[in-house]
Design an enzyme around this catalytic site. Structure first.
Site, PDB file in Angstrom:
ATOM      1  N   ARG A 213      15.814  -4.026  -0.609  1.00 43.76           N
ATOM      2  CA  ARG A 213      15.474  -2.757   0.048  1.00 43.76           C
ATOM      3  C   ARG A 213      16.752  -1.948   0.278  1.00 43.76           C
ATOM      4  O   ARG A 213      16.777  -0.734   0.099  1.00 43.76           O
ATOM      5  CB  ARG A 213      14.758  -3.016   1.379  1.00 43.76           C
ATOM      6  N   PHE A 229       2.549  -1.559  -4.071  1.00 42.26           N
ATOM      7  CA  PHE A 229       2.415  -2.791  -3.283  1.00 42.26           C
ATOM      8  C   PHE A 229       3.303  -2.653  -2.042  1.00 42.26           C
ATOM      9  O   PHE A 229       4.200  -3.446  -1.794  1.00 42.26           O
ATOM     10  CB  PHE A 229       2.814  -4.038  -4.097  1.00 42.26           C
ATOM     11  N   ASP A 251      -1.170   0.602  -1.546  1.00 44.72           N
ATOM     12  CA  ASP A 251      -1.517  -0.784  -1.207  1.00 44.72           C
ATOM     13  C   ASP A 251      -3.027  -0.886  -1.046  1.00 44.72           C
ATOM     14  O   ASP A 251      -3.692   0.112  -0.743  1.00 44.72           O
ATOM     15  CB  ASP A 251      -0.818  -1.222   0.088  1.00 44.72           C
ATOM     16  N   CYS A 341       7.373 -12.690  -7.350  1.00 44.28           N
ATOM     17  CA  CYS A 341       7.636 -13.742  -6.365  1.00 44.28           C
ATOM     18  C   CYS A 341       6.896 -15.021  -6.750  1.00 44.28           C
ATOM     19  O   CYS A 341       6.743 -15.917  -5.938  1.00 44.28           O
ATOM     20  CB  CYS A 341       7.263 -13.287  -4.962  1.00 44.28           C
TER      21      CYS A 341
HETATM   22  N1  SAH Z   1       7.285  -4.655  -0.807  1.00 39.23           N
HETATM   23  C1  SAH Z   1       6.701  -5.088   0.438  1.00 39.23           C
HETATM   24  C2  SAH Z   1       5.953  -6.401   0.302  1.00 39.23           C
HETATM   25  C3  SAH Z   1       4.829  -6.392  -0.717  1.00 39.23           C
HETATM   26  S1  SAH Z   1       3.688  -7.696  -0.493  1.00 39.23           S
HETATM   27  C4  SAH Z   1       7.791  -5.138   1.508  1.00 39.23           C
HETATM   28  O1  SAH Z   1       8.994  -4.889   1.192  1.00 39.23           O
HETATM   29  O2  SAH Z   1       7.474  -5.372   2.670  1.00 39.23           O
HETATM   30  C5  SAH Z   1       2.437  -7.345  -1.617  1.00 39.23           C
HETATM   31  C6  SAH Z   1       1.425  -6.299  -1.164  1.00 39.23           C
HETATM   32  O3  SAH Z   1       0.584  -6.038  -2.264  1.00 39.23           O
HETATM   33  C7  SAH Z   1       0.493  -6.695  -0.027  1.00 39.23           C
HETATM   34  O4  SAH Z   1       0.614  -5.755   1.011  1.00 39.23           O
HETATM   35  C8  SAH Z   1      -0.931  -6.633  -0.616  1.00 39.23           C
HETATM   36  O5  SAH Z   1      -1.869  -6.058   0.273  1.00 39.23           O
HETATM   37  C9  SAH Z   1      -0.732  -5.734  -1.793  1.00 39.23           C
HETATM   38  N2  SAH Z   1      -1.625  -5.893  -2.941  1.00 39.23           N
HETATM   39  C10 SAH Z   1      -2.020  -7.026  -3.544  1.00 39.23           C
HETATM   40  N3  SAH Z   1      -2.710  -6.764  -4.670  1.00 39.23           N
HETATM   41  C11 SAH Z   1      -2.772  -5.412  -4.782  1.00 39.23           C
HETATM   42  C12 SAH Z   1      -3.334  -4.505  -5.730  1.00 39.23           C
HETATM   43  N4  SAH Z   1      -3.976  -4.953  -6.797  1.00 39.23           N
HETATM   44  N5  SAH Z   1      -3.188  -3.196  -5.500  1.00 39.23           N
HETATM   45  C13 SAH Z   1      -2.539  -2.726  -4.401  1.00 39.23           C
HETATM   46  N6  SAH Z   1      -1.966  -3.536  -3.493  1.00 39.23           N
HETATM   47  C14 SAH Z   1      -2.088  -4.851  -3.675  1.00 39.23           C
END
Ligand code: SAH
Length: 397
Positions: A213, A229, A251, A341
């Site tokens: 980040r 996401f 998301d 991940c």
């Molecule tokens: N980048 C974020 C963490 C991402 S975690 C950070 O820095 O905090 C992954 C996220 O993807 C979750 O919030 C989950 O709700 C979302 N997610 C999972 N599958 C998805 C999809 N198909 N479309 C949109 N969001 C999705």
């Protein structure tokens, strides 16, 4: 506690001699006695050499998690406290620097405490106990955490599926001190975030992405940013702090986006435009492509697509699709920060998948930085499974 000997099959001591902490059930020839769940066992090779001590998990395929490879060690309260103390001590730099007050104190196997994650969020510690051994020593672990990292309270988030393999039910709740507030405000490299440690993902926040980040923050100034996401804002908030021109969060989860909105409010000091789109990233990005939208910086931080070896190829296709869409949305000279991940996806395979997407997109792409989990999530050198988060910062022409 009475000590039980566990003897390995001939030639099955190799990984233990290589200081790998897991012993699978198939490697075990004999258990002299009936250790209870989480009890310590003395591990011996077939020729009787003592290899060390580990925690016994009678129901798990991972039958033993090694505490120590020292044949003369004694696994007791003092031993456990020492492991917590050295892990916490290694994070002193975060407190000293003061720019961040949320970080991982104990990272399981890599810190010699298999089955324990302990994260610090401001004045609270949030723990996850995922193996029989750490469950057995929970009281002592909590006391040691309070001793080495004084806090207002310790909260448990052991509501994870992997506990099933260990025959342990999911549990959450206060382990010591005061209950945490509904939202804990944390600071990460100067950005403010509210964290829901009771209901949020993992222990509440993706601390492992901190450095990434921060890297995005360096490049985000004046950019139109797509934060796919987004969870509770994460990368997008870092971009806001860097005075991005606009940030679009996508998301599936409405509550996560709600918190992303609140977090944006906490950090806005420049006039920028933030939008929050609830939807499936695969569909939203396709729609953006069809509408001819474009961005200067695209972040792709999906959840784990590969849960098992069997699903790896399907997962690879998912990663390729998403990266292809992400690349197509990039303006010439734009940046893509893309992650996986999934522990099963090796850095080499991930690299190939993103390269395949670049080929299909017919774009020249350079890797500027190879990325991984932050330094408070160390990887045991003899435990490659501990490196699960990998990413690439790429520039597309
Ligand atoms: N980048 C974020 C963490 C991402 S975690 C950070 O820095 O905090 C992954 C996220 O993807 C979750 O919030 C989950 O709700 C979302 N997610 C999972 N599958 C998805 C999809 N198909 N479309 C949109 N969001 C999705």
């Amino acid at each position: 506690m009475c000590m039980t000997d566990l003897i390995l099959h001939p030639k099955r001591d190799f990984s233990v001699l290589r200081r790998h902490p897991w012993i699978f059930s198939g490697a075990v020839a004999k258990v002299d006695g009936t250790p209870a769940q989480g009890d310590s066992v003395r591990v011996l090779s077939s020729d009787g050499t003592v290899l060390g001590y580990g925690a016994y998990s009678p129901t798990s395929q991972i039958r033993v998690r090694m505490w120590t490879f020292d044949p003369s060690a004694v696994v007791d309260e003092g031993f456990v406290a020492d492991r917590i103390g050295r892990a916490v001590g290694a994070r002193a730099v975060f407190l000293a620097e003061g720019a961040t007050n949320a970080f991982r104190l104990v990272n399981a196997e890599a810190d010699g405490v298999p089955g324990l994650v302990a994260d610090r969020y401001g004045e609270w510690i949030v723990c996850q106990f995922t193996a029989a051994g750490t469950e057995r020593w929970k009281r002592e672990i909590v006391a040691a955490l309070q001793c080495f990292s004084p806090c207002r309270g310790v909260y448990e988030r052991s509501d994870v599926d992997v506990r099933e393999h260990e025959g342990l039910p999911p549990v959450t709740g206060v382990l010591a001190g005061e209950p945490p507030p509904e939202r804990i405000e944390i600071v990460e490299n100067g950005c403010r975030y509210l964290v829901d440690v009771r209901e949020g993902h993992k222990t509440g926040f993706y601390l492992d992405q901190r450095d990434n980040r921060n890297l995005v923050k360096r490049y985000a100034n004046g950019c139109d940013v797509l934060n796919a996401f987004s969870y509770t804002g994460g990368f997008g908030i870092a971009a806001v702090a860097a005075a991005a021109a606009s940030v679009t969060h996508v998301d599936l989860s409405a509550p996560s986006l709600e918190l992303a909105k609140t977090n944006t409010g906490l950090n806005t000091c420049h006039v920028e435009e933030s939008s929050f789109i609830q939807g499936n990233v695969f569909e939203v990005l396709r729609k953006f492509r069809d509408e001819g939208r474009s961005f200067d910086l695209v972040i792709l931080d999906p959840p784990k697509f590969a849960e098992s070896k069997g699903s790896l190829m399907k997962a690879a296709r998912g990663y390729k699709d998403i990266n292809l869409l992400g690349i197509k949305l990039l303006r010439p000279g734009g940046l893509l920060a893309t992650f996986s991940c999934s522990g099963l996806m090796t850095p080499a395979l991930f690299h190939k998948v993103v390269a395949d997407a670049a080929v299909d997109a017919k774009r020249d792409i350079q890797v500027t930085t190879r990325l991984q989990q932050a330094e408070d999530h160390p990887e045991g050198l003899c435990f490659p499974e501990g490196l699960y988060l990998k990413g690439l910062l790429c520039r597309a022409w």
